[in-house]
Scaffold this motif. Structure first.
Motif, PDB file in Angstrom:
ATOM      1  N   SER A 289      -0.636   9.406   7.435  1.00 44.58           N
ATOM      2  CA  SER A 289      -0.888   8.698   6.181  1.00 44.58           C
ATOM      3  C   SER A 289      -2.013   7.688   6.340  1.00 44.58           C
ATOM      4  O   SER A 289      -2.099   6.990   7.358  1.00 44.58           O
ATOM      5  CB  SER A 289       0.389   7.978   5.725  1.00 44.58           C
ATOM      6  OG  SER A 289       0.139   7.169   4.608  1.00 44.58           O
ATOM      7  N   GLU A 290      -2.873   7.634   5.338  1.00 49.00           N
ATOM      8  CA  GLU A 290      -3.939   6.631   5.357  1.00 49.00           C
ATOM      9  C   GLU A 290      -3.394   5.241   5.049  1.00 49.00           C
ATOM     10  O   GLU A 290      -4.030   4.235   5.347  1.00 49.00           O
ATOM     11  CB  GLU A 290      -4.998   6.994   4.318  1.00 49.00           C
ATOM     12  CG  GLU A 290      -5.667   8.329   4.575  1.00 49.00           C
ATOM     13  CD  GLU A 290      -6.459   8.802   3.387  1.00 49.00           C
ATOM     14  OE1 GLU A 290      -7.563   8.253   3.172  1.00 49.00           O
ATOM     15  OE2 GLU A 290      -5.993   9.699   2.673  1.00 49.00           O
ATOM     16  N   THR A 291      -2.199   5.174   4.439  1.00 48.68           N
ATOM     17  CA  THR A 291      -1.565   3.900   4.110  1.00 48.68           C
ATOM     18  C   THR A 291      -0.605   3.513   5.227  1.00 48.68           C
ATOM     19  O   THR A 291       0.261   4.309   5.592  1.00 48.68           O
ATOM     20  CB  THR A 291      -0.787   4.011   2.785  1.00 48.68           C
ATOM     21  OG1 THR A 291      -1.670   4.466   1.763  1.00 48.68           O
ATOM     22  CG2 THR A 291      -0.188   2.672   2.396  1.00 48.68           C
TER      23      THR A 291
ATOM     24  N   TYR B  59     -11.389   8.805   6.247  1.00 53.77           N
ATOM     25  CA  TYR B  59     -10.269   8.615   7.173  1.00 53.77           C
ATOM     26  C   TYR B  59     -10.690   8.501   8.635  1.00 53.77           C
ATOM     27  O   TYR B  59     -10.238   7.623   9.355  1.00 53.77           O
ATOM     28  CB  TYR B  59      -9.272   9.755   6.965  1.00 53.77           C
ATOM     29  CG  TYR B  59      -8.184   9.861   7.996  1.00 53.77           C
ATOM     30  CD1 TYR B  59      -7.377   8.782   8.316  1.00 53.77           C
ATOM     31  CD2 TYR B  59      -7.930  11.070   8.650  1.00 53.77           C
ATOM     32  CE1 TYR B  59      -6.371   8.892   9.263  1.00 53.77           C
ATOM     33  CE2 TYR B  59      -6.935  11.193   9.590  1.00 53.77           C
ATOM     34  CZ  TYR B  59      -6.156  10.099   9.890  1.00 53.77           C
ATOM     35  OH  TYR B  59      -5.168  10.225  10.830  1.00 53.77           O
TER      36      TYR B  59
ATOM     37  N   TRP C 286       2.535   2.381   7.257  1.00 56.27           N
ATOM     38  CA  TRP C 286       3.955   2.376   6.961  1.00 56.27           C
ATOM     39  C   TRP C 286       4.571   1.038   7.358  1.00 56.27           C
ATOM     40  O   TRP C 286       4.233   0.465   8.398  1.00 56.27           O
ATOM     41  CB  TRP C 286       4.670   3.477   7.736  1.00 56.27           C
ATOM     42  CG  TRP C 286       4.582   4.835   7.145  1.00 56.27           C
ATOM     43  CD1 TRP C 286       4.534   5.165   5.835  1.00 56.27           C
ATOM     44  CD2 TRP C 286       4.538   6.077   7.864  1.00 56.27           C
ATOM     45  NE1 TRP C 286       4.475   6.532   5.680  1.00 56.27           N
ATOM     46  CE2 TRP C 286       4.479   7.116   6.901  1.00 56.27           C
ATOM     47  CE3 TRP C 286       4.553   6.416   9.218  1.00 56.27           C
ATOM     48  CZ2 TRP C 286       4.437   8.459   7.250  1.00 56.27           C
ATOM     49  CZ3 TRP C 286       4.517   7.741   9.567  1.00 56.27           C
ATOM     50  CH2 TRP C 286       4.448   8.760   8.596  1.00 56.27           C
TER      51      TRP C 286
ATOM     52  N   ARG D  86       3.036  10.301   1.822  1.00 55.51           N
ATOM     53  CA  ARG D  86       3.215   9.178   0.904  1.00 55.51           C
ATOM     54  C   ARG D  86       3.439   7.875   1.667  1.00 55.51           C
ATOM     55  O   ARG D  86       3.960   7.869   2.791  1.00 55.51           O
ATOM     56  CB  ARG D  86       4.404   9.431  -0.028  1.00 55.51           C
ATOM     57  CG  ARG D  86       4.198  10.604  -0.971  1.00 55.51           C
ATOM     58  CD  ARG D  86       5.453  10.887  -1.773  1.00 55.51           C
ATOM     59  NE  ARG D  86       5.812   9.760  -2.625  1.00 55.51           N
ATOM     60  CZ  ARG D  86       5.345   9.555  -3.838  1.00 55.51           C
ATOM     61  NH1 ARG D  86       4.469  10.402  -4.367  1.00 55.51           N
ATOM     62  NH2 ARG D  86       5.735   8.525  -4.553  1.00 55.51           N
ATOM     63  N   ALA D  87       3.075   6.779   1.019  1.00 58.28           N
ATOM     64  CA  ALA D  87       3.264   5.462   1.645  1.00 58.28           C
ATOM     65  C   ALA D  87       4.741   5.166   1.892  1.00 58.28           C
ATOM     66  O   ALA D  87       5.087   4.411   2.791  1.00 58.28           O
ATOM     67  CB  ALA D  87       2.650   4.378   0.759  1.00 58.28           C
ATOM     68  N   THR D  88       5.621   5.782   1.098  1.00 57.28           N
ATOM     69  CA  THR D  88       7.065   5.566   1.240  1.00 57.28           C
ATOM     70  C   THR D  88       7.718   6.610   2.141  1.00 57.28           C
ATOM     71  O   THR D  88       8.945   6.622   2.282  1.00 57.28           O
ATOM     72  CB  THR D  88       7.744   5.608  -0.139  1.00 57.28           C
ATOM     73  OG1 THR D  88       7.525   6.905  -0.733  1.00 57.28           O
ATOM     74  CG2 THR D  88       7.190   4.523  -1.061  1.00 57.28           C
TER      75      THR D  88
END
Length: 325
Positions: free
Chosen positions: A245-247, A45, A249, A222-224
């Motif tokens: 988040s690593e994902t 990360y 948004w 979470r991505a969501t």
């Protein structure tokens, strides 16, 4: 000394020199907590290399001011330069030159000893145990929300995420009289929150629920997460973003603009505030502890901590000579 380090993307228990920094305090680390940020760092990360860990309690072994020696302490993880514009304005957490223990250009707390400037140290009250004090850093991050958002007793708040941080946030807000609902996906974790008197809901139960809460705190990772928070917050409500988040948004502008939602980014908080909550016994973090491992078993502890559904795993970092391991 022994230290659990991330080297070339791999966790390894290593023997390294004990810190020797005359201008800083050297702390003998008693306990350190493994958190989701540590797991993300291992996955790449931040690009960090060195000793991990930023949640700790310990005893000052050496210091430029002898009055600190022997005192139990916790520490602010951000080590600021002290001279830049942000520092001069009293905003050390946003110093562009800061190092961060176990995260950014400074070795962390998964070790027998840790070095920090005296200005980063906070004495632990005698009435606060080590197993409570090790939660001071994430608890301070939870308290930060109340510094940023004007919350009144009786307001409805949803906390998304039943993990370690979400659990602490729910406890802090509940202790301040807010009507808190912790929303998660793990029955066992939700049960831990329910035992503390916090209302809980499984995330699947709220799939069709819209615009219910005055404040929504996103701590799921979470991505969501952001989309879920925006769906649950009332018009002109506030969404507090705690996850890093690593994902990425997705943020359709209309989901914020049309309902006039306020977005608040929230990070580190005030350590004395967290210690005061612990001393007053308004928050009890110990039910979140899943297991305690010796530093020698650090890699096994990390595997346990990153198992889905697990709450807080601690490392016992310093054992005096002759202590059974």
């Amino acid at each position: 000394m022994k230290a659990l380090r991330l080297v070339n993307g791999q966790l390894q228990l290593a023997e390294i020199p004990r810190p020797d920094m005359p201008e800083e305090a050297v702390i003998r680390v008693t306990y350190a907590g493994i958190c989701a940020t540590d797991a993300a760092i291992v996955r790449g990360y931040t690009g960090f290399s060195g000793t991990l860990g930023h949640e700790f309690v310990g005893v000052v072994a050496a210091a430029p001011d002898a009055a600190w020696i022997g005192r139990r302490v916790v520490g602010d993880i951000n080590v600021a330069c002290g001279t830049c514009e942000a520092c001069q304005a009293g905003d050390r957490h946003h110093c562009a030159q800061r190092t961060v223990i176990g995260i950014r250009q400074r070795d962390g707390a998964f070790a027998e000893y840790l070095a920090l400037p005296l200005r980063n140290l906070y004495a632990v009250p005698d009435t606060v145990s080590d197993l409570d004090a090790v939660f001071a850093e994430p608890l301070a991050a939870a308290c930060r929300i109340l510094e940023q958002v004007s919350c009144q007793p009786g307001q409805t708040v949803a906390v998304l995420g039943d993990g370690k941080l979400g659990q602490l946030i729910a406890r802090v807000l509940h202790a301040h009289g807010l009507v808190v609902t912790l929303i998660g996906r793990h029955a066992r974790k939700l049960a831990v929150a329910a035992e503390a008197g916090i209302a809980t809901r499984h995330a699947d139960e709220l799939r069709s629920a819209n615009r219910r809460f005055e404040v929504v705190v996103e701590a799921s990772g979470r991505a969501t997460g952001l989309a879920d928070a925006l769906r649950l917050v009332r018009p002109r409500g506030t969404v507090v973003l705690k996850s890093t988040s690593e994902t990425p948004w997705m943020l359709p502008p209309a989901t914020v603009v049309v309902p006039e939602v306020t977005l608040v980014g929230s990070r580190c908080g005030d350590m004395p505030t967290a210690l005061a909550l612990l001393a007053a016994r308004k928050v009890n973090p110990q039910p979140l502890i899943e297991a305690v491992y010796d530093l020698d078993d650090g890699r096994r502890a990390f595997e346990h901590a990153t198992t889905p559904g697990v709450l807080k795993v601690l490392l016992r970092c310093y054992l005096p000579e002759g202590t059974p391991r």
